[in-house]
Design an enzyme around this catalytic site. Sequence first.
Site, PDB file in Angstrom:
ATOM      1  N   SER A  89      -8.506  -6.903   3.345  1.00  0.00           N
ATOM      2  CA  SER A  89      -8.586  -5.771   2.423  1.00  0.00           C
ATOM      3  C   SER A  89     -10.022  -5.512   2.009  1.00  0.00           C
ATOM      4  O   SER A  89     -10.842  -6.446   1.938  1.00  0.00           O
ATOM      5  CB  SER A  89      -7.752  -6.133   1.192  1.00  0.00           C
ATOM      6  OG  SER A  89      -8.050  -5.274   0.125  1.00  0.00           O
TER       7      SER A  89
ATOM      8  N   LYS B  21      -7.275 -13.030  -0.615  1.00  0.00           N
ATOM      9  CA  LYS B  21      -7.540 -12.446   0.703  1.00  0.00           C
ATOM     10  C   LYS B  21      -8.825 -13.041   1.299  1.00  0.00           C
ATOM     11  O   LYS B  21      -8.893 -13.346   2.492  1.00  0.00           O
ATOM     12  CB  LYS B  21      -7.677 -10.922   0.596  1.00  0.00           C
ATOM     13  CG  LYS B  21      -6.372 -10.210   0.343  1.00  0.00           C
ATOM     14  CD  LYS B  21      -5.379 -10.524   1.427  1.00  0.00           C
ATOM     15  CE  LYS B  21      -4.415  -9.483   1.770  1.00  0.00           C
ATOM     16  NZ  LYS B  21      -3.362  -9.923   2.691  1.00  0.00           N
TER      17      LYS B  21
ATOM     18  N   SER C 280      10.805  -5.399   0.357  1.00  0.00           N
ATOM     19  CA  SER C 280      11.185  -4.404   1.367  1.00  0.00           C
ATOM     20  C   SER C 280      12.696  -4.384   1.501  1.00  0.00           C
ATOM     21  O   SER C 280      13.389  -5.239   0.942  1.00  0.00           O
ATOM     22  CB  SER C 280      10.520  -4.730   2.712  1.00  0.00           C
ATOM     23  OG  SER C 280      10.746  -6.083   3.052  1.00  0.00           O
TER      24      SER C 280
ATOM     25  N   LEU D 140       1.524 -10.927  -0.871  1.00  0.00           N
ATOM     26  CA  LEU D 140       1.651 -10.211  -2.150  1.00  0.00           C
ATOM     27  C   LEU D 140       0.387  -9.387  -2.317  1.00  0.00           C
ATOM     28  O   LEU D 140      -0.700  -9.817  -1.939  1.00  0.00           O
ATOM     29  CB  LEU D 140       1.808 -11.218  -3.298  1.00  0.00           C
ATOM     30  CG  LEU D 140       2.982 -12.195  -3.158  1.00  0.00           C
ATOM     31  CD1 LEU D 140       3.037 -13.140  -4.366  1.00  0.00           C
ATOM     32  CD2 LEU D 140       4.306 -11.460  -2.995  1.00  0.00           C
ATOM     33  N   LYS D 141       0.523  -8.187  -2.932  1.00  0.00           N
ATOM     34  CA  LYS D 141      -0.622  -7.268  -2.873  1.00  0.00           C
ATOM     35  C   LYS D 141      -0.940  -6.525  -4.167  1.00  0.00           C
ATOM     36  O   LYS D 141      -1.769  -5.621  -4.146  1.00  0.00           O
ATOM     37  CB  LYS D 141      -0.380  -6.245  -1.766  1.00  0.00           C
ATOM     38  CG  LYS D 141       0.849  -5.378  -2.015  1.00  0.00           C
ATOM     39  CD  LYS D 141       0.914  -4.173  -1.116  1.00  0.00           C
ATOM     40  CE  LYS D 141       2.093  -3.305  -1.445  1.00  0.00           C
ATOM     41  NZ  LYS D 141       2.189  -2.085  -0.669  1.00  0.00           N
TER      42      LYS D 141
ATOM     43  N   ARG E 139     -12.194   7.299  -3.310  1.00  0.00           N
ATOM     44  CA  ARG E 139     -11.778   6.211  -2.418  1.00  0.00           C
ATOM     45  C   ARG E 139     -11.658   6.729  -0.991  1.00  0.00           C
ATOM     46  O   ARG E 139     -11.533   7.911  -0.745  1.00  0.00           O
ATOM     47  CB  ARG E 139     -10.407   5.651  -2.848  1.00  0.00           C
ATOM     48  CG  ARG E 139     -10.396   5.001  -4.224  1.00  0.00           C
ATOM     49  CD  ARG E 139     -11.163   3.686  -4.269  1.00  0.00           C
ATOM     50  NE  ARG E 139     -11.129   3.098  -5.596  1.00  0.00           N
ATOM     51  CZ  ARG E 139     -11.981   3.395  -6.587  1.00  0.00           C
ATOM     52  NH1 ARG E 139     -12.941   4.293  -6.400  1.00  0.00           N
ATOM     53  NH2 ARG E 139     -11.881   2.805  -7.760  1.00  0.00           N
TER      54      ARG E 139
ATOM     55  N   ASP F 126      10.908 -17.260   4.956  1.00  0.00           N
ATOM     56  CA  ASP F 126       9.884 -17.217   3.913  1.00  0.00           C
ATOM     57  C   ASP F 126       8.653 -17.983   4.397  1.00  0.00           C
ATOM     58  O   ASP F 126       8.759 -19.154   4.777  1.00  0.00           O
ATOM     59  CB  ASP F 126      10.449 -17.859   2.632  1.00  0.00           C
ATOM     60  CG  ASP F 126       9.571 -17.570   1.434  1.00  0.00           C
ATOM     61  OD1 ASP F 126       8.330 -17.662   1.561  1.00  0.00           O
ATOM     62  OD2 ASP F 126      10.133 -17.255   0.374  1.00  0.00           O
TER      63      ASP F 126
ATOM     64  N   PHE G 278      -9.021  -0.042   3.885  1.00  0.00           N
ATOM     65  CA  PHE G 278      -9.437   0.666   2.678  1.00  0.00           C
ATOM     66  C   PHE G 278      -8.149   1.153   1.982  1.00  0.00           C
ATOM     67  O   PHE G 278      -7.394   0.321   1.517  1.00  0.00           O
ATOM     68  CB  PHE G 278     -10.532   1.692   2.995  1.00  0.00           C
ATOM     69  CG  PHE G 278     -11.866   0.947   3.062  1.00  0.00           C
ATOM     70  CD1 PHE G 278     -12.108   0.024   4.084  1.00  0.00           C
ATOM     71  CD2 PHE G 278     -12.811   1.076   2.052  1.00  0.00           C
ATOM     72  CE1 PHE G 278     -13.279  -0.747   4.100  1.00  0.00           C
ATOM     73  CE2 PHE G 278     -13.983   0.319   2.072  1.00  0.00           C
ATOM     74  CZ  PHE G 278     -14.215  -0.583   3.094  1.00  0.00           C
TER      75      PHE G 278
ATOM     76  N   TYR H  11      -5.949 -11.504  -6.471  1.00  0.00           N
ATOM     77  CA  TYR H  11      -5.478 -10.954  -5.188  1.00  0.00           C
ATOM     78  C   TYR H  11      -6.616 -10.911  -4.180  1.00  0.00           C
ATOM     79  O   TYR H  11      -6.508 -11.435  -3.065  1.00  0.00           O
ATOM     80  CB  TYR H  11      -4.902  -9.538  -5.390  1.00  0.00           C
ATOM     81  CG  TYR H  11      -4.727  -8.797  -4.079  1.00  0.00           C
ATOM     82  CD1 TYR H  11      -3.791  -9.211  -3.141  1.00  0.00           C
ATOM     83  CD2 TYR H  11      -5.524  -7.685  -3.768  1.00  0.00           C
ATOM     84  CE1 TYR H  11      -3.648  -8.543  -1.916  1.00  0.00           C
ATOM     85  CE2 TYR H  11      -5.382  -7.014  -2.553  1.00  0.00           C
ATOM     86  CZ  TYR H  11      -4.444  -7.453  -1.635  1.00  0.00           C
ATOM     87  OH  TYR H  11      -4.314  -6.796  -0.434  1.00  0.00           O
TER      88      TYR H  11
HETATM   89  N1  LIG Z   1      -0.993  -1.275   1.142  1.00  0.00           N
HETATM   90  C1  LIG Z   1      -2.286  -1.399   0.870  1.00  0.00           C
HETATM   91  O1  LIG Z   1      -2.866  -0.551   0.203  1.00  0.00           O
HETATM   92  C2  LIG Z   1      -3.076  -2.575   1.419  1.00  0.00           C
HETATM   93  C3  LIG Z   1      -4.475  -2.533   1.381  1.00  0.00           C
HETATM   94  C4  LIG Z   1      -5.193  -3.617   1.874  1.00  0.00           C
HETATM   95  C5  LIG Z   1      -4.523  -4.722   2.392  1.00  0.00           C
HETATM   96  N2  LIG Z   1      -3.166  -4.742   2.399  1.00  0.00           N
HETATM   97  C6  LIG Z   1      -2.486  -5.936   2.909  1.00  0.00           C
HETATM   98  O2  LIG Z   1      -1.629  -5.547   3.963  1.00  0.00           O
HETATM   99  C7  LIG Z   1      -0.455  -6.375   3.979  1.00  0.00           C
HETATM  100  C8  LIG Z   1       0.766  -5.488   4.033  1.00  0.00           C
HETATM  101  O3  LIG Z   1       0.728  -4.586   2.937  1.00  0.00           O
HETATM  102  P1  LIG Z   1       1.930  -3.585   2.655  1.00  0.00           P
HETATM  103  O4  LIG Z   1       1.379  -2.477   1.857  1.00  0.00           O
HETATM  104  O5  LIG Z   1       2.667  -3.323   3.890  1.00  0.00           O
HETATM  105  O6  LIG Z   1       2.808  -4.508   1.685  1.00  0.00           O
HETATM  106  P2  LIG Z   1       4.391  -4.624   1.559  1.00  0.00           P
HETATM  107  O7  LIG Z   1       4.666  -5.360   0.303  1.00  0.00           O
HETATM  108  O8  LIG Z   1       5.025  -3.290   1.764  1.00  0.00           O
HETATM  109  O9  LIG Z   1       4.754  -5.545   2.816  1.00  0.00           O
HETATM  110  C9  LIG Z   1       4.650  -6.944   2.771  1.00  0.00           C
HETATM  111  C10 LIG Z   1       5.904  -7.524   3.391  1.00  0.00           C
HETATM  112  O10 LIG Z   1       5.791  -8.941   3.341  1.00  0.00           O
HETATM  113  C11 LIG Z   1       7.037  -9.481   2.911  1.00  0.00           C
HETATM  114  N3  LIG Z   1       6.779 -10.763   2.263  1.00  0.00           N
HETATM  115  C12 LIG Z   1       6.160 -10.984   1.070  1.00  0.00           C
HETATM  116  N4  LIG Z   1       6.119 -12.311   0.822  1.00  0.00           N
HETATM  117  C13 LIG Z   1       6.719 -12.931   1.876  1.00  0.00           C
HETATM  118  C14 LIG Z   1       6.987 -14.286   2.188  1.00  0.00           C
HETATM  119  N5  LIG Z   1       6.658 -15.281   1.358  1.00  0.00           N
HETATM  120  N6  LIG Z   1       7.615 -14.563   3.349  1.00  0.00           N
HETATM  121  C15 LIG Z   1       7.969 -13.554   4.210  1.00  0.00           C
HETATM  122  N7  LIG Z   1       7.743 -12.258   3.953  1.00  0.00           N
HETATM  123  C16 LIG Z   1       7.133 -11.952   2.802  1.00  0.00           C
HETATM  124  C17 LIG Z   1       7.610  -8.425   1.967  1.00  0.00           C
HETATM  125  O11 LIG Z   1       9.015  -8.524   1.832  1.00  0.00           O
HETATM  126  C18 LIG Z   1       7.193  -7.136   2.647  1.00  0.00           C
HETATM  127  O12 LIG Z   1       8.157  -6.700   3.568  1.00  0.00           O
HETATM  128  C19 LIG Z   1      -0.526  -7.246   2.738  1.00  0.00           C
HETATM  129  O13 LIG Z   1      -0.944  -8.527   3.139  1.00  0.00           O
HETATM  130  C20 LIG Z   1      -1.583  -6.580   1.878  1.00  0.00           C
HETATM  131  O14 LIG Z   1      -2.300  -7.520   1.121  1.00  0.00           O
HETATM  132  C21 LIG Z   1      -2.422  -3.696   1.932  1.00  0.00           C
END
Ligand SMILES: NC(=O)c1ccc[n+]([C@@H]2O[C@H](COP(=O)([O-])OP(=O)(O)OC[C@H]3O[C@@H](n4cnc5c(N)ncnc54)[C@H](O)[C@@H]3O)[C@@H](O)[C@H]2O)c1
Length: 343
Positions: free
Chosen positions: A124, A155, A36, A83-84, A233, A58, A180, A151
């Site tokens: 998720s 979760k 980000s 991580l995603k 989806r 972190d 979703f 992944y």
């Molecule tokens: N976007 C999707 O489609 C989706 C779907 C289902 C679940 N999720 C879950 O939702 C959550 C957020 O998703 P998102 O799309 O906003 O992802 P994103 O990557 O945009 O946001 C994740 C944030 O976490 C931070 N981050 C990563 N590792 C870190 C660490 N070790 N320490 C501190 N910060 C850390 C990143 O810098 C980022 O700002 C995730 O856990 C993801 O698994 C996302």
Amino acid sequence: MNVLVTGGAGYIGSHVCVELLEQGHNVTVFDNFSNSSRNVLERISQVAGKRPSLYEGDLRKAQNIGCAILTHKPDAVMHFAGLKAVGESVIKPLDYYETNVSGTVNMLKAMQAFNVNHLVFSSSATVYAPPTTPDDLPLTESSALGPVSPYGRSKLAVEHVLADYAAANPYASIAMLRYFNPIGAHPSGLIGEDPKGIPNNLLPYIAQVAVGKLPHLTLLGHGFDTPDGTGIRDYVHIMDLAEGHLAALDYLTAGFEGCFAMNLGTGQGHSVLEVIAAFERASGKTIPIVEGTPRPGDIAVCYADASKAQELLGWKATCTLADMCADAWRWQSRNPEGYGRRQ
Ligand SMILES: NC(=O)c1ccc[n+]([C@@H]2O[C@H](COP(=O)([O-])OP(=O)(O)OC[C@H]3O[C@@H](n4cnc5c(N)ncnc54)[C@H](O)[C@@H]3O)[C@@H](O)[C@H]2O)c1
């Protein structure tokens, strides 16, 4: 309330920060900015009229998250950091278990040490076993679990950790929200999804084609057993999703003790071709398409039974696919380079 938002600078976290601030909560973002931009904090303040505090740290470092919780004394934590990317998780499984699972354990230990009991966790729909017959759909919270990627397994591992923790700690109050397919952006056009490199997900990919950053969309599979042959989806607007988090937080803080899992989706599916057509209407652009091959393990249809969220939280997604595309296009067209260079 004081709310600590891990991953608050990311796609979903930033939209939830806006909602929290607008509802009068004090927000601290905990993020290492690995996926980000720092610029998002300024945008959040522009939209919400109030700036969240920042603790740059972190999750993999127990001391970082411990200090953040000690310093900011949150009443609740919303946990998005993680991580995603499904494909990357196959190549780097240990990174996924380290950040998603060990990181969550670090956070829980700090929460336990400082008596922070309310937690909303980003789970998720990937925790479910892939639906293979129409009888498997819609996916309810009691559908078979069986993630097919590291992944998804990370979760699900976190869900087990949280359930075990809640069973051992009578004050724990935890919502595990199974998203979703979140898409779209804040209607202001000031915050949205800003993926690093080539997007992994359909909507940001289409948006980057529409804005001229990518030449065409490769259709990953056109031979599925669906009306138009492309995968279906359950897409949910990011603002609906954000409201679901606020509803979950209200439910937890109204006295819930324990741990529950809940789907956040619309309960309705849209095919890839339907999404492309909706995006073309919203943007006035034509999306060039090239036929490709399905990704290994991709399934034809997946959508949620979202009735539990409505019954328990009074939450229901209200935005249409047209809204999702219009808002995604507003964000992408006004911010073709996302938040700009990552600092
Ligand atoms: N976007 C999707 O489609 C989706 C779907 C289902 C679940 N999720 C879950 O939702 C959550 C957020 O998703 P998102 O799309 O906003 O992802 P994103 O990557 O945009 O946001 C994740 C944030 O976490 C931070 N981050 C990563 N590792 C870190 C660490 N070790 N320490 C501190 N910060 C850390 C990143 O810098 C980022 O700002 C995730 O856990 C993801 O698994 C996302």
